[in-house]
Design an enzyme around this catalytic site. Structure first.
Site, PDB file in Angstrom:
ATOM      1  N   TYR A 144       0.808  -1.353  -0.028  1.00  0.00           N
ATOM      2  CA  TYR A 144      -0.068   0.219   0.031  1.00  0.00           C
ATOM      3  C   TYR A 144       0.893   1.377  -0.021  1.00  0.00           C
ATOM      4  O   TYR A 144       1.937   1.139   0.601  1.00  0.00           O
ATOM      5  CB  TYR A 144      -0.728  -0.039   0.973  1.00  0.00           C
ATOM      6  N   TYR A 168       0.053 -10.220   0.324  1.00  0.00           N
ATOM      7  CA  TYR A 168       1.159  -9.581   0.995  1.00  0.00           C
ATOM      8  C   TYR A 168       1.043 -10.635   2.503  1.00  0.00           C
ATOM      9  O   TYR A 168       0.089 -10.860   2.956  1.00  0.00           O
ATOM     10  CB  TYR A 168       1.052  -8.130   1.438  1.00  0.00           C
ATOM     11  N   ARG A 215      -2.273 -12.328   3.140  1.00  0.00           N
ATOM     12  CA  ARG A 215      -3.784 -11.828   2.695  1.00  0.00           C
ATOM     13  C   ARG A 215      -3.848 -12.217   1.268  1.00  0.00           C
ATOM     14  O   ARG A 215      -2.914 -11.883   0.443  1.00  0.00           O
ATOM     15  CB  ARG A 215      -3.897 -10.426   3.058  1.00  0.00           C
ATOM     16  N   HIS A 239      -6.864  -8.545  -2.798  1.00  0.00           N
ATOM     17  CA  HIS A 239      -8.163  -8.097  -2.145  1.00  0.00           C
ATOM     18  C   HIS A 239      -8.229  -6.543  -2.488  1.00  0.00           C
ATOM     19  O   HIS A 239      -7.322  -5.903  -2.669  1.00  0.00           O
ATOM     20  CB  HIS A 239      -8.488  -8.192  -0.867  1.00  0.00           C
ATOM     21  N   HIS A 283     -10.413  -3.236  -1.088  1.00  0.00           N
ATOM     22  CA  HIS A 283     -11.534  -2.659  -0.288  1.00  0.00           C
ATOM     23  C   HIS A 283     -12.535  -1.723  -1.092  1.00  0.00           C
ATOM     24  O   HIS A 283     -12.300  -1.092  -1.744  1.00  0.00           O
ATOM     25  CB  HIS A 283     -10.715  -1.755   0.968  1.00  0.00           C
TER      26      HIS A 283
END
Length: 241
Positions: free
Chosen positions: A107, A146, A156, A159, A161
């Protein structure tokens, strides 16, 4: 003002708030019985959005952060679908926002210390208003998986959000979608908190070859249902939707 009639939430469909294998739930889950509160007028009448609230291209993550004609690294995808209410009616003119990691699983956030590289041409955020049929679409790259500090080797799955306001703030939904065929979905401690396999399937964006653009991008479809027995799961509101 009389609040709109909302379907009662089926709590068997949603994960319990306290799930020790997902460590964050240990500190964040409520310890006391939940309270049912009446909605306020502001919660059932707004917010409302207009095209002037967003800029052209806000839903194009391939270009909205790119510099000097650059392009993000990674698998280009078209993410699209419809926002529907509990009676399968389209929800037009509602704000859909997304945020995600880049193709390396990182991110653009100062607290993200993962080894994956930052992409100078990818910001990871986008927004759009649904059209008259409740449809929305984003151009972006498929995010990478990640690791996270839940277990020794927890990862994870890829994905994105999603935030949707619906017809009023009382319907606001924040959730995350996964991608069809990802083997990490079944291994994710967060996904595993959902007791019903059918509910997990509801969070998976489906490969859509009809909208896939040859030599450009693969399409995934993800329809979002607000409230009711078919509602898309919350990630941040165990008390109800």
């Amino acid at each position: 003002m009389t609040p709109p009639d909302y379907f009662t939430r089926d709590r068997r469909w949603h994960p319990p708030a306290f799930t020790p294998d997902y460590k964050t739930s240990v500190s964040r889950s409520p310890r006391l019985p939940l309270l049912s509160l009446e909605n306020t007028a502001s919660e059932i009448t707004g917010p409302t959005f207009a095209p002037s609230d967003i800029a052209p291209g806000d839903n194009d993550l391939l270009t909205n952060f790119a510099h000097d004609g650059g392009s993000p690294i990674g698998e280009r995808i078209l993410l699209h679908g419809r926002v529907l209410d509990e009676n399968a009616r389209p929800v037009p003119n509602t704000l859909v926002e997304i945020w995600q990691a880049n193709a390396s699983g990182r991110y653009r956030h100062k607290k993200d210390g993962y080894l994956g590289a930052l992409d100078p041409n990818f910001g990871g955020c986008g927004r759009v208003l649904t059209d008259d049929q409740g449809a929305y679409a984003f151009r972006t790259v498929k995010p990478g998986a990640y690791p996270w500090r839940n277990g020794i080797n927890d990862w994870r799955p890829a994905h994105i959000h999603v935030s949707v306001f619906g017809r009023a703030f009382a319907q606001r939904l924040i959730t995350q979608l996964y991608f069809e065929g990802d083997p990490l979905i079944a291994r994710c401690p967060i996904v595993s908190t959902i007791p019903d396999p059918a509910a997990v399937q509801q969070l998976i964006a489906r490969l859509d070859m009809n909208e896939t653009l040859p030599f450009d991008m693969i399409a995934y479809r993800f329809d979002i249902v607000l409230r009711g027995r078919r509602s898309t799961l919350f990630e941040n509101r165990p008390e109800g939707n």
